[in-house]
Scaffold this active site. Structure first.
Site: not given
Ligand code: BGC
Length: 367
Positions: A332, A201, A127
């Site tokens: 997402e 998210h 991210h």
């Molecule tokens: C990921 C997860 C991660 C989470 C974090 C998701 O997009 O795929 O593995 O723990 O985001 O908030």
């Protein structure tokens, strides 16, 4: 609170077409020393959002059912510290790169770039890095357009930020319509070729309960991306048919989440990319609670369905509400994880002179 009064009194925000309840309220200071604010967007159909300029995070999302009863369906906190001591991505704008870049490295136009491996357990950049776009207070402009209300978030990500090339100018617009649609429009430009894969998210529990395991999900995808133990896609996309990844018809989320399937166990549980069927702006998924449902529409090619497997029961959220493992899920919309290392995947590279544009809608309805 002081800021809300003074902004209204000065008329600065009102002049831009905003009413007082959408003016900024103080929301404390982030760990990076920036002042954060809260805004409320109230749609004519009842859908209501509280959002902060700290990472564009949705902090509260009230969704009506057929009786008009509003339930807050998302995770949020009473201050910025809430995210900083749990999982910073709850409800946030994600950039430059949504999900994982394996080993925190990629090669672009002959040059190798090294990023932070901020997801140490999976040896990956996750991210956007140590301080991704969720870590900044964005410029925020609330607006009213006809019957719609919304807010435009913008920021400039400098060349070299978190190891990525190029200065990226990003804009993310949230709109709430009278039909109870939350539209998210992403835009970006760059002055050097860079990977760009933005997403949102936000987490959902349509019953406002402490589990999503009894809620239902449908995903219009005949294929998904198998991963290795580092949650990086390996090999080509695989058929969902005959696997616990088959959500082509509505499935109870908890029914197969602990299936012994090796790729599912790497999650552990759902934390994978679905390769969406069809093309163009279309409905790609639907989640159903007891009295509320939500359709996901997007022009994107991938959907990361994350079932909140890493949420800790010990974490505390706003209003002293409990948070439980698998109490909320994220859907997402984005390009596939690790694309910068997968020339066989549709590219995420944005070049100077191009404009990155993508749209996703979460459409709420009653049932
Ligand atoms: C990921 C997860 C991660 C989470 C974090 C998701 O997009 O795929 O593995 O723990 O985001 O908030």
């Amino acid at each position: 609170m002081v800021k809300m009064m003074s902004v209204c009194a000065m008329g600065a925000v009102a002049a831009a077409g905003c009413s007082c309840d959408r003016a900024a309220k103080d929301f404390g200071t982030t760990k990076y020393g920036e002042a954060a604010h809260l805004y409320v967007l109230e749609g004519k159909g009842g859908l209501k959002m509280e959002v902060t300029d700290y990472g564009g995070r949705v902090n509260r999302l009230w969704v009506p059912d057929a009786k008009g009863e509003l339930v807050d369906v998302t995770i949020g906190f009473d201050s910025p510290a809430g995210w900083e001591t749990t999982d910073s991505y709850f409800g946030a704008i994600i950039g430059r790169y949504g999900n994982r870049i394996a080993n925190g490295t990629f090669t672009l136009e002959g040059k190798t770039y090294t990023l932070a491996q901020n997801d140490a357990d999976h040896h990956a950049n996750l991210h956007g890095g140590k301080r991704g776009w969720d870590g900044y207070v964005w410029d925020a402009k609330p607006f009213t357009k006809g019957d719609d209300v919304g807010i435009v978030f913008s920021r400039v990500s400098p060349d070299g930020e978190e190891g990525f090339p190029g200065t990226v100018k990003a804009t993310v617009t949230y709109t709430i319509t009278p039909e109870n649609v939350w539209r998210i429009e992403y835009e970006g430009t760059t002055d050097k070729t860079t990977p760009l894969n933005m997403t949102q998210h936000v987490y959902f529990n349509l019953d406002g309960s402490d589990t999503i395991l009894d809620q239902e999900l449908q995903i219009a995808a005949s294929k998904y991306s198998p991963v290795n133990a580092d949650l990086a896609p390996v090999g080509p996309a695989a058929d969902v048919a005959g696997t616990p990844f088959d959500f082509r018809t509505f499935q109870v989320i908890g029914a197969r989440i602990d299936d012994p399937d090796t790729v599912l166990q790497y999650g552990p549980g759902y934390d994978h990319n679905w390769v969406l069927d069809g093309a163009g702006f279309r409905k790609v998924a639907e989640m159903r609670g007891k009295t509320r449902a939500m359709e996901v529409w997007t022009d994107q090619i991938g959907l990361q369905f994350y079932a909140g497997n890493f949420i800790k029961d010990s974490w505390k959220m706003k209003d002293a509400r409990p948070m439980k493992r698998r109490g909320y899920l994220a859907l997402e919309t984005q390009h596939f994880p690790n694309t910068p290392n997968r020339p066989d995947f549709p590219t995420t590279n944005l070049k100077p002179g191009e404009t990155y544009r993508t749209v996703t809608e979460y459409r709420f309805k009653t049932r």
